[in-house]
Design an enzyme around this catalytic site. Structure first.
Site, mmCIF file in Angstrom:
data_model
loop_
_atom_site.group_PDB
_atom_site.id
_atom_site.type_symbol
_atom_site.label_atom_id
_atom_site.label_comp_id
_atom_site.label_asym_id
_atom_site.label_seq_id
_atom_site.Cartn_x
_atom_site.Cartn_y
_atom_site.Cartn_z
ATOM 1 N N GLU A 12 -7.522 -13.635 -43.725
ATOM 2 C CA GLU A 12 -6.182 -14.379 -43.502
ATOM 3 C C GLU A 12 -5.817 -14.325 -42.059
ATOM 4 O OE1 GLU A 12 -4.432 -16.959 -43.780
ATOM 5 O OE2 GLU A 12 -3.905 -16.552 -45.853
ATOM 6 N N ASP A 40 -3.585 -20.238 -48.651
ATOM 7 C CA ASP A 40 -2.454 -20.907 -48.619
ATOM 8 C C ASP A 40 -2.918 -22.381 -49.164
ATOM 9 O OD1 ASP A 40 -4.009 -21.975 -46.521
ATOM 10 O OD2 ASP A 40 -2.331 -21.875 -44.854
#
Length: 515
Positions: A237, A313
């Site tokens: 991430e 996401d």
């Protein structure tokens, strides 16, 4: 009648059939007495998720591998195994999907934890499907053989994604885990992000260290390795990491094996990247050491969702093909992973044709229409412009017309299991779609061109010859409409998507080359 002939093209007709093969050479092998997840369990890091559309990952497993849904009536069917611990029953899919198309709706978890993968729902980034969800993979877009048996992988075109936000047993926080995936090392792009592994349960970017997943592709937006890529990296991430440093790490090599084993594992202030040829040989370690020297990754804050083909996401501009993969509880030893690699190479992954027979790369062919209006017509490029159309060709046609209707079959520029068509009289120029029409364009060596110029052969939609599926728009097939070539879906917003004559217009016979 909807067909209005392009008058600038020549006339005439004849036909001679030819056949070829784009098939792997794997020999038939038997199911192993110990499969990948049995090896992990024996090594003290048991699987808590085990996904495959090609084979069993436990020697005793005899349940479904995946579920397909067909377009004709939205019915679903589970695709299982030929025998316990063995290979996928691809014939069941072929029978169920005959005469229509299917998508993969569920990839089952063989571990018993219930961690199946289904359509990824809208996250921070919306997908192209209804409600902002992601597309589902075309079930027949990635044919292979495993141990000599036909099987299908999960073909991820941009916009395609799978997810499970409500898992059981997947590592959270800084807990240790391992994961591997067998991928098509020739199918990738620079989009974010072709991942398999641990992600946020929220569908949002929840900050550094909230993911731990395998990434494969040639993105250089966050990190990269040696050469031009693609690379196996870790998506943690807000960073694709190829080593301890953000950005470039020289020890992470370009890897593009047709079948690729990719590994990422992580524990308390330690993690590693490993990879190897899934058809033969050992694993190599690109990185093994402490967590990245960037704040937020030690300790990790993993949330335990599972993703395939997308970022945490729901970034969904990536491309890739997945055949099998697992996630473990605990940090597997290199020795255990080496045994798993041996099991993978013994499985016998190889290229496969799609449908009944196929086309030999390097051969010269002509492609003949099967629609009743046009049975003397062949695909040819138009000398007046760069568009591609169909027109009659026969023995009395000019040498130029004959050459215009002749193509050299090449291994697919974006996927070697598929094909690309190079003009026989315009070297270096290929059939490609652009703006939803088919053109003859020079290869600019870009990833986009390779995708646009690659088509996967399948049994003809009307039962004759072949249909050619776009590799990056798997719901679209090579179709003639008003004597012009388009990538067309079966029903849609464009005139050339009309369901009328669709099965005939998308089916082509392989003929002896005119030129």
């Amino acid at each position: 009648m909807r067909h209005a002939r392009r008058t600038l093209l020549a006339t005439g007709a004849t036909l001679a059939l030819a056949a070829g093969a784009l098939v792997g050479t794997a020999t038939t092998s038997q199911a192993a007495t110990q499969q990948a997840c049995d090896i992990y369990a024996a090594g003290g890091a048991p699987c808590v998720a085990a996904h495959s559309t090609t084979r069993a990952l436990y020697a005793a497993y005899n349940g479904p591998l995946y579920q397909v849904q067909r377009a004709s009536d939205n019915a679903t069917a589970n695709i299982g195994l030929l025998a316990a611990g063995g290979y996928a029953n691809a014939a069941a899919q072929d029978s169920f999907c005959s005469g229509t198309s299917c998508v993969i709706t569920v990839i089952y978890d063989q571990s018993g934890k219930g961690n199946k993968l289904t359509q990824a729902l809208k996250g921070y980034w919306p997908g192209p499907a209804a409600g902002g969800n992601d597309n589902l993979a075309n079930a027949s877009a990635a044919p292979v053989t495993v141990g000599g048996h036909k099987a299908y992988g999960v073909y991820v075109a941009p916009g395609t994604g799978y997810r499970n936000n409500n898992t059981s047993g997947i590592a959270t926080g800084d807990q240790p885990e391992g994961m591997y995936a067998v991928l098509d090392g020739t199918h990738y792009n620079g989009g974010c992000c072709f991942d398999y592994g641990n992600a946020e349960t929220s569908g949002n970017d929840d900050g550094n260290g909230t993911m731990e997943a395998i990434y494969f592709g040639n993105s250089k937006g966050w990190g990269w390795g040696a050469g031009n890529g693609p690379w196996v990296m870790a998506d943690l991430e807000n960073g694709l990491f190829s080593g301890v440093n953000a950005g470039y790490n020289a020890n992470d090599p370009t890897v593009n094996n047709r079948f690729l084993t990719a590994i990422v594992k992580g524990g308390a202030n330690q993690w590693a990247i490993r990879s190897g040829n899934a058809q033969s040989g050992a694993l190599s370690t690109s990185y093994s050491g402490v967590r990245p020297n960037v704040s937020g990754y030690n300790p990790m804050k993993k949330q335990g969702a599972i993703i395939l083909g997308i970022g945490g996401d729901n970034s969904n501009s990536s491309a890739g093909t997945f055949y099998e993969g697992v996630m473990t509880s605990g940090y597997p030893s290199d020795a255990t992973e080496n045994e798993v690699q041996a099991n993978i190479t013994a499985a016998g992954y190889a290229d496969s044709s799609s449908g009944t027979g196929s086309i030999t790369p390097g051969s010269r062919i002509s492609l003949k229409a099967t629609t009743s209006c046009c049975t003397g017509d062949y695909i040819r490029h138009d000398d007046a412009d760069t568009k591609v159309a169909i027109s009659p060709v026969d023995a009395s046609s000019s040498a130029t017309v004959k050459a215009d209707a002749t193509w050299i079959v090449r291994a697919g520029l974006a996927n070697s299991a598929c094909v690309s068509f190079e003009s026989a009289n315009n070297s270096g120029q290929y059939l490609r779609h652009s703006g939803f029409q088919i053109y003859l364009n020079a290869n600019d060596n870009s990833s986009q061109f390779a995708q646009d110029a690659t088509f996967c052969p399948q049994t003809g939609q009307n039962g004759q010859g072949y249909s050619f599926q776009s590799v990056n728009y798997p719901d679209k097939y090579l179709r003639h409409y008003n004597y012009t070539l388009y990538p067309a879906s079966n029903g849609g917003s464009n005139a050339w998507d009309s369901a009328t004559f669709w099965t005939d217009d998308t089916s082509w016979l392989i003929a002896q080359p005119w030129g």
